[in-house]
Design a protein around this motif. Structure first.
Motif, PDB file in Angstrom:
ATOM      1  N   ASP A 180       0.833  -1.209   0.000  1.00  0.00           N
ATOM      2  CA  ASP A 180       0.000   0.000   0.000  1.00  0.00           C
ATOM      3  C   ASP A 180       0.862   1.250   0.000  1.00  0.00           C
ATOM      4  O   ASP A 180       0.609   2.194  -0.751  1.00  0.00           O
ATOM      5  N   ILE A 181       1.877   1.254   0.844  1.00  0.00           N
ATOM      6  CA  ILE A 181       2.761   2.413   0.950  1.00  0.00           C
ATOM      7  C   ILE A 181       3.519   2.618  -0.363  1.00  0.00           C
ATOM      8  O   ILE A 181       3.603   3.732  -0.871  1.00  0.00           O
ATOM      9  N   ILE A 182       4.055   1.526  -0.892  1.00  0.00           N
ATOM     10  CA  ILE A 182       4.825   1.611  -2.137  1.00  0.00           C
ATOM     11  C   ILE A 182       3.947   2.163  -3.258  1.00  0.00           C
ATOM     12  O   ILE A 182       4.326   3.089  -3.972  1.00  0.00           O
ATOM     13  N   TYR A 183       2.740   1.607  -3.395  1.00  0.00           N
ATOM     14  CA  TYR A 183       1.847   2.062  -4.457  1.00  0.00           C
ATOM     15  C   TYR A 183       1.512   3.543  -4.278  1.00  0.00           C
ATOM     16  O   TYR A 183       1.545   4.320  -5.230  1.00  0.00           O
ATOM     17  N   ASP A 184       1.187   3.937  -3.046  1.00  0.00           N
ATOM     18  CA  ASP A 184       0.835   5.336  -2.793  1.00  0.00           C
ATOM     19  C   ASP A 184       1.997   6.281  -3.087  1.00  0.00           C
ATOM     20  O   ASP A 184       1.784   7.411  -3.527  1.00  0.00           O
ATOM     21  N   LEU A 185       3.226   5.836  -2.849  1.00  0.00           N
ATOM     22  CA  LEU A 185       4.386   6.664  -3.160  1.00  0.00           C
ATOM     23  C   LEU A 185       4.569   6.830  -4.666  1.00  0.00           C
ATOM     24  O   LEU A 185       4.991   7.880  -5.139  1.00  0.00           O
ATOM     25  N   ILE A 186       4.247   5.784  -5.415  1.00  0.00           N
ATOM     26  CA  ILE A 186       4.406   5.832  -6.872  1.00  0.00           C
ATOM     27  C   ILE A 186       3.257   6.592  -7.519  1.00  0.00           C
ATOM     28  O   ILE A 186       3.448   7.348  -8.463  1.00  0.00           O
ATOM     29  N   ASP A 187       2.049   6.429  -6.998  1.00  0.00           N
ATOM     30  CA  ASP A 187       0.851   7.057  -7.564  1.00  0.00           C
ATOM     31  C   ASP A 187       0.820   8.531  -7.174  1.00  0.00           C
ATOM     32  O   ASP A 187       0.192   8.925  -6.197  1.00  0.00           O
ATOM     33  N   SER A 188       1.475   9.370  -7.947  1.00  0.00           N
ATOM     34  CA  SER A 188       1.640  10.780  -7.589  1.00  0.00           C
ATOM     35  C   SER A 188       0.332  11.558  -7.621  1.00  0.00           C
ATOM     36  O   SER A 188       0.200  12.577  -6.953  1.00  0.00           O
TER      37      SER A 188
END
Length: 156
Positions: free
Chosen positions: A73-81
Motif C-alpha cells: 500500500d505504501i509503495i503504491y501510494d508513493l508511486i501514484d503521484s
C-alpha cells in the motif's frame, strides 16, 4: 576509479530498468494482457499490485526500494503521484524513478524538510492554543471574584 563508478551507476540503472519492465510485464500477465500492452500506456491499479505481490519482480522491486513487500500500500501510494488509485505506464515508470537513486535522496530530503516545517507549525499552534486557554482561564477566575458586578445568574 571514475570508470568503475560510472560502470556501477550504469549497472544500477540497467537493473532498475529491468526490474521495472519485469513488473510491467507481470502486471500485464496478471490482467490477461500481453507484454506489448505493458509498453502501451497500460493502466495499473492497486489491485494490480496485489495480484503480483508474490511475483519475483515485485520482490526485486522491493529490494531496490529497500522496503518490505508487505508494504505494498505504501509503495503504491508513493508511486501514484496523483493519488487517484490508477496510473499509466509512464506515470508508473516515473514514480519508480523517484523512489530509487538520486531522485530518492532528493525526495527524502524534501519530505524531511516538510516534516520539520510541519512540526514547527504544529508546535507554534499548540503554544497559541495553550496561551488562549490560559487567558480564558484568567478571565473566568476574575469574573468569579466577589464585587465584580456578576450576580451569578446566567443570561439566556
Amino acid at each position: 576509479a571514475y570508470f568503475v563508478d560510472a560502470a556501477m551507476k550504469s549497472a544500477t540503472e540497467d537493473e532498475r530498468k529491468e526490474v521495472a519492465e519485469g513488473l510491467l510485464e507481470a502486471f500485464a500477465n496478471a490482467s490477461g494482457r500481453s507484454k506489448h500492452d505493458a509498453n502501451d500506456n497500460m493502466v495499473i491499479t492497486k489491485d494490480d499490485f496485489y495480484k503480483v505481490l508474490d511475483h519475483e519482480h515485485m520482490y526485486d522491486f522491493c529490494e531496490l526500494l529497500q522496503m518490505d513487500p508487505e508494504d505494498t500500500d505504501i509503495i503504491y501510494d508513493l508511486i501514484d503521484s496523483t493519488g487517484q488509485g490508477r496510473m499509466n505506464t509512464r506515470d508508473f515508470l516515473n514514480g519508480c524513478a523517484r523512489l530509487v537513486g538520486p531522485a530518492k535522496a532528493e525526495m527524502t530530503a524534501r519530505i524531511s524538510f516538510e516534516q520539520r516545517q510541519y512540526w514547527h507549525h504544529a508546535s507554534t499552534m499548540q503554544q497559541e492554543i495553550l496561551d488562549a486557554v490560559k487567558r480564558m482561564s484568567a478571565l473566568a477566575s476574575n469574573s468569579a471574584k466577589p464585587g465584580n458586578g456578576v450576580t451569578g445568574r446566567s443570561v439566556v
